[in-house]
Design a protein around this motif. Structure first.
Motif, PDB file in Angstrom:
ATOM      1  N   GLU A 118       0.832  -1.190   0.000  1.00  0.00           N
ATOM      2  CA  GLU A 118       0.000   0.000   0.000  1.00  0.00           C
ATOM      3  C   GLU A 118       0.865   1.237   0.000  1.00  0.00           C
ATOM      4  O   GLU A 118       2.066   1.171   0.232  1.00  0.00           O
ATOM      5  N   ARG A 119       0.221   2.360  -0.302  1.00  0.00           N
ATOM      6  CA  ARG A 119       0.983   3.597  -0.421  1.00  0.00           C
ATOM      7  C   ARG A 119       1.697   3.901   0.900  1.00  0.00           C
ATOM      8  O   ARG A 119       1.172   3.644   1.978  1.00  0.00           O
ATOM      9  N   GLY A 120       2.904   4.417   0.768  1.00  0.00           N
ATOM     10  CA  GLY A 120       3.663   4.752   1.964  1.00  0.00           C
ATOM     11  C   GLY A 120       4.545   3.625   2.452  1.00  0.00           C
ATOM     12  O   GLY A 120       5.434   3.831   3.258  1.00  0.00           O
TER      13      GLY A 120
ATOM     14  N   ALA B  97       3.589   3.509  15.555  1.00  0.00           N
ATOM     15  CA  ALA B  97       4.245   3.268  14.263  1.00  0.00           C
ATOM     16  C   ALA B  97       5.112   2.013  14.340  1.00  0.00           C
ATOM     17  O   ALA B  97       5.097   1.177  13.431  1.00  0.00           O
ATOM     18  N   HIS B  98       5.848   1.866  15.418  1.00  0.00           N
ATOM     19  CA  HIS B  98       6.709   0.680  15.564  1.00  0.00           C
ATOM     20  C   HIS B  98       5.870  -0.600  15.555  1.00  0.00           C
ATOM     21  O   HIS B  98       6.250  -1.602  14.957  1.00  0.00           O
ATOM     22  N   ARG B  99       4.738  -0.541  16.234  1.00  0.00           N
ATOM     23  CA  ARG B  99       3.874  -1.716  16.304  1.00  0.00           C
ATOM     24  C   ARG B  99       3.326  -2.050  14.904  1.00  0.00           C
ATOM     25  O   ARG B  99       3.234  -3.215  14.526  1.00  0.00           O
ATOM     26  N   ALA B 100       2.986  -1.009  14.158  1.00  0.00           N
ATOM     27  CA  ALA B 100       2.450  -1.238  12.812  1.00  0.00           C
ATOM     28  C   ALA B 100       3.508  -1.874  11.906  1.00  0.00           C
ATOM     29  O   ALA B 100       3.222  -2.842  11.192  1.00  0.00           O
ATOM     30  N   VAL B 101       4.699  -1.353  11.933  1.00  0.00           N
ATOM     31  CA  VAL B 101       5.743  -1.885  11.045  1.00  0.00           C
ATOM     32  C   VAL B 101       6.071  -3.319  11.434  1.00  0.00           C
ATOM     33  O   VAL B 101       6.099  -4.218  10.584  1.00  0.00           O
ATOM     34  N   GLN B 105       1.226  -4.085   9.736  1.00  0.00           N
ATOM     35  CA  GLN B 105      -0.071  -3.416   9.614  1.00  0.00           C
ATOM     36  C   GLN B 105       0.054  -2.169   8.739  1.00  0.00           C
ATOM     37  O   GLN B 105       1.162  -1.711   8.462  1.00  0.00           O
ATOM     38  N   SER B 106      -1.097  -1.632   8.376  1.00  0.00           N
ATOM     39  CA  SER B 106      -1.101  -0.417   7.569  1.00  0.00           C
ATOM     40  C   SER B 106      -0.531   0.746   8.371  1.00  0.00           C
ATOM     41  O   SER B 106      -1.035   1.096   9.442  1.00  0.00           O
ATOM     42  N   LEU B 107       0.490   1.372   7.828  1.00  0.00           N
ATOM     43  CA  LEU B 107       1.075   2.528   8.506  1.00  0.00           C
ATOM     44  C   LEU B 107       0.127   3.725   8.425  1.00  0.00           C
ATOM     45  O   LEU B 107       0.107   4.569   9.316  1.00  0.00           O
TER      46      LEU B 107
END
Lengths: 294, 276
Positions: A118-120, B97-101, B105-107
């Motif tokens: 996805e973007r980003g 953000a750390h958890r998403a990466v 997951q979607s940032l």
């Protein structure tokens, strides 16, 4: 049929240039049509960098619709991730292949994104240079080849940190062997890897299966420093590092199945690009490779 | 063994110089909970950590892509800050953000959570940022293949925001778009020289629509009357068609009118029932 048999049916494309969405339209970027008109031997084909979410820009569509040769360079699939080959992406790829009619697909076999596509999330990191990752990458290559009926050539990506216990060339030799495919060897990326790891430019090449190298990339780069950490920025300028030329000039005579060379210079003017094209042509002529068809 | 955890951790190092420092000074604590083999751990700790922070544009490039989906809320946040768009780069150092990466997951959706949390925690005092983020996050979700709620179709979702949020959103977007590239304008901020509406007391339901569930879909917003919102939420909660009809009658629909309302919502691609 094994790859070294299949390779005989791949076309010889000559020297070409690469592009990504909007690259030729950016500032003083290369005018691909002017290059084709004035120096057709340097624009025998166009390597089109594709993110399916963006599709093809006008330059790429015009090029393809004129019937000129292309290759499809993916920018959006992590080959080592089986979840990345979802139906929607595969359908888009199929449609784009219909439009481009590429001679083959290729692309950096690294990490283009984390998590879902996805973007980003777009980035490009090298793979972890381990036997497990080589196996997973090979599996992805086979899957994509079977789905598209095209040869898929992995490219060694750039990077600033390379982790794993294999030399990069050893990693890609395993990938090629396990997927029974050919290699797109990016000489500039290899040069920056060798420098980063403290190797000489040609280290490891004598053991690499150069008969699997189908395509070569040459590009400029700049040496930069950050807190004392020196690295090569793969900036696609026309200033090709000596180590990149050393690699190119070493491998050309040793690649019996070489079909294509790309000079990655899309963001530079034609005048700036000519010396690079001339040196590539001279090297190929010296070793009677990729003869110009007039 | 999959190298995914290691690769994602490297992404986090590139986003956050502080994480690099913590890894250097306290690797055991920093790597706790990350599923790495002994080899992978060794490769990581033997690498030159300076490499991970050598691209100062790594996070700004990603931010630019994300702000494209949060132009209104980001623009307002930047407009309030003396740091300009750098105020948004704090996201990449956040736990969210750390958890998403690390979790793949979607940032973008994590960025929405982060914007809302900055207001909730009192870091930012303008509540409009959180309301706009809630709206934009719902729209961002519609660009992604998430599971739909109950009988909602894949083309819609609802969000409850303060009264006036959707008007405020349109007003800010119109202003940003008139300055050329919306994302670039948002990163310059929506400031005092571009006053925008205040929110009103109370809450309202907004229906977010897309023409296509994916990044290319065109989106629109519609404030829902309370009764209609209640009906749609009943359907979104997993109720059957019969239960939604009963709810319509309870909300005041006459006999026959209930069927007509549901049929309209179905033909309008808001609801889809697959009852046996």
């Amino acid at each position: 049929m094994i790859f070294l048999e299949r390779v005989k049916s791949l076309p010889s494309l000559g020297i070409g240039v690469s592009t990504e969405y909007g690259a030729f339209g950016a500032g003083d970027g290369l005018d691909i049509l002017q290059l084709r008109r004035e120096y057709p031997e340097y624009a025998s084909f166009l390597e089109v960098g594709v993110e399916v979410v963006k599709g093809l820009d006008t330059d790429a569509m015009q090029w393809a619709s004129a019937g000129h040769a292309t290759t499809y360079h993916f920018l959006d699939v992590n080959l080592d991730d089986p979840h990345d080959f979802d139906d929607e992406w595969m359908a888009h790829v199929g449609a784009l292949v219909e439009q481009l009619r590429p001679a083959w697909m290729c692309g950096d076999a690294g990490m283009w994104h984390f998590g879902a596509r996805e973007r980003g999330h777009m980035l490009l990191l090298p793979p972890i240079l381990s036997s497990d990752c080589a196996k997973a990458t090979a599996d992805g290559l086979v899957r994509l080849r079977e789905a598209t009926s095209l040869e898929i050539l992995p490219e060694n990506p750039p990077g600033r940190a390379f982790l794993g216990n294999l030399h990069l060339l050893d990693f890609y030799a395993r990938v090629c062997e396990q997927a029974d495919t050919g290699q797109l060897l990016d000489c500039a990326h290899l040069a920056l890897y060798q420098r980063q790891m403290g190797y000489g430019p040609l280290d490891g090449l004598s053991d690499f299966p150069l008969e699997r190298v189908i395509e070569l990339h040459v590009a400029g780069g700049s040496v930069k420093s950050h807190n004392g950490f020196e690295f090569v920025d793969d900036d696609h300028s026309v200033h090709v590092l000596d180590a990149t030329w050393d690699i190119f000039e070493y491998v050309v005579p040793r690649c019996p199945n070489l079909k294509a060379v790309v000079f990655e210079c899309e963001r530079n003017t034609l005048l700036e690009c000519l010396p690079g094209f001339e040196r590539i042509r001279h090297t190929l002529d010296t070793h009677r490779k990729l003869a110009v068809v007039r | 063994m999959s190298t995914t955890a290691l690769q994602r951790f490297i992404v986090r190092l590139q986003f956050d110089a502080g994480l690099c420092r913590r890894l250097a000074t306290n690797p055991n604590n920093t790597l706790r909970g990350i599923d790495l083999s002994a080899d992978e751990r060794g490769w990581l700790l033997d690498s030159d950590f300076r490499a991970y922070t050598s691209d100062p544009l790594f996070a700004p490039r990603v931010l630019h892509a994300i702000v494209g989906e949060y132009a209104a809320s980001s623009g307002l946040a930047v407009g309030h800050s003396k740091q300009g768009s750098r105020v948004l780069l704090a996201f990449f150092r956040s736990e969210r953000a750390h958890r998403a990466v690390q979790g793949g997951q979607s940032l973008s959706l994590a960025f929405g959570d982060w914007l809302i949390s900055r207001v909730t925690m009192g870091v930012w005092s303008d509540a409009r940022i959180a309301e706009l983020a809630r709206l934009e996050q719902t729209m961002a979700r519609l660009r992604r293949p998430f599971a739909v709620r109950g009988a909602l179709t894949t083309l819609v979702d609802t969000v409850r925001t303060r009264v006036g949020t959707s008007i405020l959103y349109s007003e800010i977007l119109d202003g940003l778009t008139s300055h050329g590239d919306t994302t670039t304008a948002a990163l310059q901020g929506v400031g005092e020289n571009r006053p925008v509406a205040r929110l009103q007391a109370g809450m309202e339901w907004v229906l977010c629509r897309t023409t296509y569930r994916g990044p290319a879909g065109r989106q629109s917003l519609e404030v829902l009357p309370d009764a209609l919102a209640a009906l749609i939420e009943t359907a979104a909660s997993g109720s059957t068609r019969e239960q939604v009809l009963a709810r319509a009658r309870a909300l005041g629909a006459d006999a026959g009118e209930d069927e007509a309302i549901i049929a309209d919502l179905e033909s309008d691609q808001v609801l889809a029932f697959f009852d046996p």
